[in-house]
Every structure is written in C-alpha cells, then in structure tokens.
Design a protein around this motif. Structure first.
Motif, mmCIF file in Angstrom:
data_model
loop_
_atom_site.group_PDB
_atom_site.id
_atom_site.type_symbol
_atom_site.label_atom_id
_atom_site.label_comp_id
_atom_site.label_asym_id
_atom_site.label_seq_id
_atom_site.Cartn_x
_atom_site.Cartn_y
_atom_site.Cartn_z
ATOM 1 N N VAL A 46 0.830 -1.202 0.000
ATOM 2 C CA VAL A 46 0.000 0.000 0.000
ATOM 3 C C VAL A 46 0.868 1.257 0.000
ATOM 4 C CG1 VAL A 46 -1.677 1.344 1.329
ATOM 5 C CG2 VAL A 46 -1.958 -1.127 1.132
ATOM 6 N N VAL A 47 1.877 1.286 0.862
ATOM 7 C CA VAL A 47 2.771 2.451 0.939
ATOM 8 C C VAL A 47 3.581 2.590 -0.343
ATOM 9 C CG1 VAL A 47 4.758 3.429 2.153
ATOM 10 C CG2 VAL A 47 2.902 2.360 3.451
ATOM 11 N N VAL A 49 2.812 1.589 -3.409
ATOM 12 C CA VAL A 49 1.959 2.063 -4.502
ATOM 13 C C VAL A 49 1.613 3.536 -4.319
ATOM 14 C CG1 VAL A 49 -0.322 1.806 -5.553
ATOM 15 C CG2 VAL A 49 1.034 -0.223 -5.011
ATOM 16 N N SER A 50 1.452 3.970 -3.073
ATOM 17 C CA SER A 50 1.053 5.348 -2.804
ATOM 18 C C SER A 50 2.188 6.342 -3.016
ATOM 19 C CB SER A 50 0.531 5.475 -1.364
ATOM 20 O OG SER A 50 -0.562 4.611 -1.142
ATOM 21 N N LEU A 51 3.414 5.955 -2.662
ATOM 22 C CA LEU A 51 4.517 6.914 -2.644
ATOM 23 C C LEU A 51 5.428 6.852 -3.855
ATOM 24 C CD1 LEU A 51 5.590 6.708 1.119
ATOM 25 C CD2 LEU A 51 3.974 8.280 0.037
ATOM 26 N N HIS A 53 6.420 6.736 -7.702
ATOM 27 C CA HIS A 53 5.863 7.087 -9.011
ATOM 28 C C HIS A 53 5.956 5.908 -9.990
ATOM 29 C CE1 HIS A 53 5.197 11.306 -8.108
ATOM 30 N NE2 HIS A 53 6.387 11.341 -7.516
ATOM 31 N N HIS A 56 2.581 4.081 -10.117
ATOM 32 C CA HIS A 56 1.359 4.847 -10.382
ATOM 33 C C HIS A 56 0.744 4.416 -11.718
ATOM 34 C CE1 HIS A 56 2.363 8.383 -7.451
ATOM 35 N NE2 HIS A 56 2.185 7.230 -6.847
ATOM 36 N N TYR A 60 -1.102 -1.497 -10.421
ATOM 37 C CA TYR A 60 -0.613 -1.340 -9.050
ATOM 38 C C TYR A 60 -1.593 -0.555 -8.189
ATOM 39 C CZ TYR A 60 3.821 -3.153 -10.740
ATOM 40 O OH TYR A 60 4.793 -3.968 -11.271
ATOM 41 N N PHE A 61 -2.359 0.338 -8.815
ATOM 42 C CA PHE A 61 -3.391 1.074 -8.075
ATOM 43 C C PHE A 61 -4.401 0.100 -7.473
ATOM 44 C CE2 PHE A 61 -7.584 3.112 -7.993
ATOM 45 C CZ PHE A 61 -7.321 4.222 -7.187
ATOM 46 N N GLY A 64 -2.889 -2.050 -4.731
ATOM 47 C CA GLY A 64 -2.863 -1.353 -3.451
ATOM 48 C C GLY A 64 -4.186 -1.474 -2.714
ATOM 49 N N HIS A 65 -5.285 -1.355 -3.438
ATOM 50 C CA HIS A 65 -6.606 -1.518 -2.819
ATOM 51 C C HIS A 65 -6.829 -2.961 -2.359
ATOM 52 C CE1 HIS A 65 -8.681 2.378 -3.393
ATOM 53 N NE2 HIS A 65 -7.812 2.532 -4.388
ATOM 54 N N LEU A 68 -4.910 -3.315 0.841
ATOM 55 C CA LEU A 68 -5.625 -2.625 1.915
ATOM 56 C C LEU A 68 -6.811 -3.444 2.390
ATOM 57 C CD1 LEU A 68 -6.105 -0.110 3.661
ATOM 58 C CD2 LEU A 68 -7.405 0.861 1.757
#
Length: 306
Positions: A46-47, A49-51, A53, A56, A60-61, A64-65, A68
């Motif tokens: 999650v981290v 994918v969020s941080l 680039h 992105h 991967y979006f 990440g879900h 989570l």
C-alpha cells in the motif's frame, strides 16, 4: 395467555479452538507471527503504490486496494482470535459481533469486486492495448475502486440490519473464532427466512457473477496471448496475469466452498479450517505471490531494505 420462557441474548460466547490444550501457546505464537507478516507485507505494498511514481499505474493502483482490503480483513478477525486463543473462549456483545460480521462481509465483497476490476484491467491492457491508456485513466480507476468499496459496504450493511432484527434466546455459544454468518443465524430463535432469502439473492451478485466475469475475461486474454507471435511477448503477457489468477482461485475457491455448500449439516471443524484459511492464509499469500512474480516489487523491496 401462554408466554414462552425465553431469555433474550445480548452477548455471545466464542468457543474458538477448544482442543488445543498444550498447543495453545505455540498456536498463538504462530498466528501472531503470521498476522505480523501479513499486515507488514500488505501495508508495504500500500505504501509502495502510494509513494513511488514507478507504481502509479492502474494495475498497481488496484493491487494497493487489494492489499488494503486484506489488511482490514485480517485486522478485523485475527486480533480478536488471538484473545480467544489465550482465554480459551471469549464473550462478545451482540453489537460488536454484528460489527465484526459487517466489516468481514464488507472486505470480502469489496475484494471480490476488486479482483474482477483487476481482471478487466488486464483484459484491456492485453486485448486492447491501443485504447488502454485512454480508458483506464486515473478517474476511471478511482471510480471502479470506490464502486467496489461502496457495493461491499452496501450489501454488508443490509445483511447486518436484517440480522439485527432477529431474536436470540437461550443459546449464545458460537463454535467459531469470530462472528460468521451461518453460526449466528443458526442461534436465532425467530424466523430467519428473510435473512436467508437476502443472502440467496445477493450471493450471485457478490460472488458468482464476479467470478464468472473473471473467467470470461481470462478466456479472451488466453486466446489473445496465444496469438502473440513473439515468445518473449507471450511470456511477458502471461507473467502479468499469473499472479492475479493465483490470488483469484485461492480467494474464490475458499469462499465458494463455504457459501455455496448446504448450510445444514456442515462440519464445524471444516468450517473453522476454511474460515482460518481465507481470514489469515489468503491475505498472507497475496503479497507473497505478487512479490515473487513481480520483478519491480522485488527491486523496490530490496531498495527499501538497503
């Protein structure tokens, strides 16, 4: 007038694993260790994918879900399960029990839809690559993810409301380590036909249809991959789908084995093992499968360790 001698139940007792005896502490340590590894692995994705680039992208979006969702699913069940193991049983209020059931249903249903969305993403990327970027933009990805979470919450909330209307009397022992649908409904002393009808009506929408959708999309993906002339291209296309397929069959297989089997006469021990599998083992395997099969995640993990 005849008045039935019923005692209204406001709390349940979770039996957990009564036959552990001397293995109680080792089992507690094992479950706790697996929970730490599960949450660490999923939160890392999650981290990441969020941080980063680099990650992105739509694939991967949604990953990440998914991570989570697995984190919330494990956290909803495992900490309470650890308490049940230590105390060899635990009392839980009706309100907390229904909250745990709703959270569990929310995560499971959301994960079903997220896995379906991920298969749609792979279908567009492989079968329609020229229009992939224009279709799967950030707005579309965000809408699909929010729709998955919203539908999961909606169906789980309806289920909770209907179960809350049931009456529970005399018997309050749940032979499981968390509040699951079938054991709770079996304890009710009122008519459960409405709840059972609701589950029968929504099960195709939250379980069967998403699973069939995944299978159909992968049939098209498979034939498209066979049509790729380059062996390197075929291998690369297949590698992006193999992780997702592994997670799909692992997750759907356990859910279908429980919720499409007859509710009467099911084995409690088998039900416990299967519940343990998709509340702890499946969320643990998801980051492992994606990490082992994805070179970019492996590189990011090595860089993070350094």
């Amino acid at each position: 007038m005849h008045q039935e001698n019923h005692t209204r139940i406001s709390e349940f007792f979770l039996l957990g694993f009564q036959s552990l005896s001397l293995f109680r502490i080792p089992f507690f340590i094992l479950v706790f260790s697996l929970y730490v590894i599960t949450t660490t692995g999923n939160l890392f994705i999650v981290v990441l994918v969020s941080l980063s680039h680099t990650f992105h992208t739509p694939m991967y979006f949604f990953l990440g879900h998914l991570s989570l969702c697995d984190t919330l699913l494990s956290t909803n069940v495992i900490p309470n399960m650890l308490d049940v193991i230590l105390k060899e049983g635990k009392t839980i209020s009706l309100l907390n029990c229904l909250t745990q059931l709703q959270m569990f249903g929310w995560c499971c249903i959301a994960e079903c839809y997220i896995l379906s969305v991920m298969s749609c993403d792979r279908y567009l990327a492989i079968c329609n690559p020229l229009r992939y970027s224009s279709i799967m933009d950030f707005k579309m990805c965000l809408c699909l993810a929010m729709l998955s979470w919203s539908l999961g919450f909606f169906f789980a909330f309806i289920n909770r409301v209907l179960i809350y209307e049931l009456e529970f009397c005399n018997h309050n022992i749940i032979d499981n380590f968390f509040c699951e649908f079938l054991p709770i409904v079996d304890l009710s002393c009122s008519d459960t036909s409405v709840v059972e009808l609701e589950v029968s009506l929504i099960t195709p929408f939250v379980l069967l249809f998403p699973f069939v959708f995944v299978i159909v999309t992968y049939v098209y993906i498979f034939f498209t991959i066979l049509g790729i002339s380059s062996s390197t291209g075929r291998q690369k296309a297949f590698s992006t789908c193999s992780s997702h397929l592994s997670v799909v069959f692992l997750f759907y297989g356990t859910l279908i084995s429980i919720y499409l089997s007859p509710s009467k006469g099911y084995s409690l021990n088998i039900n416990k093992v299967t519940s343990l599998f998709y509340t702890m083992v499946t969320p643990l395997f998801n980051p492992i499968i994606y990490s082992l099969r994805n070179q970019e995640i492996r590189k990011a993990f090595k860089a993070f360790i350094k």
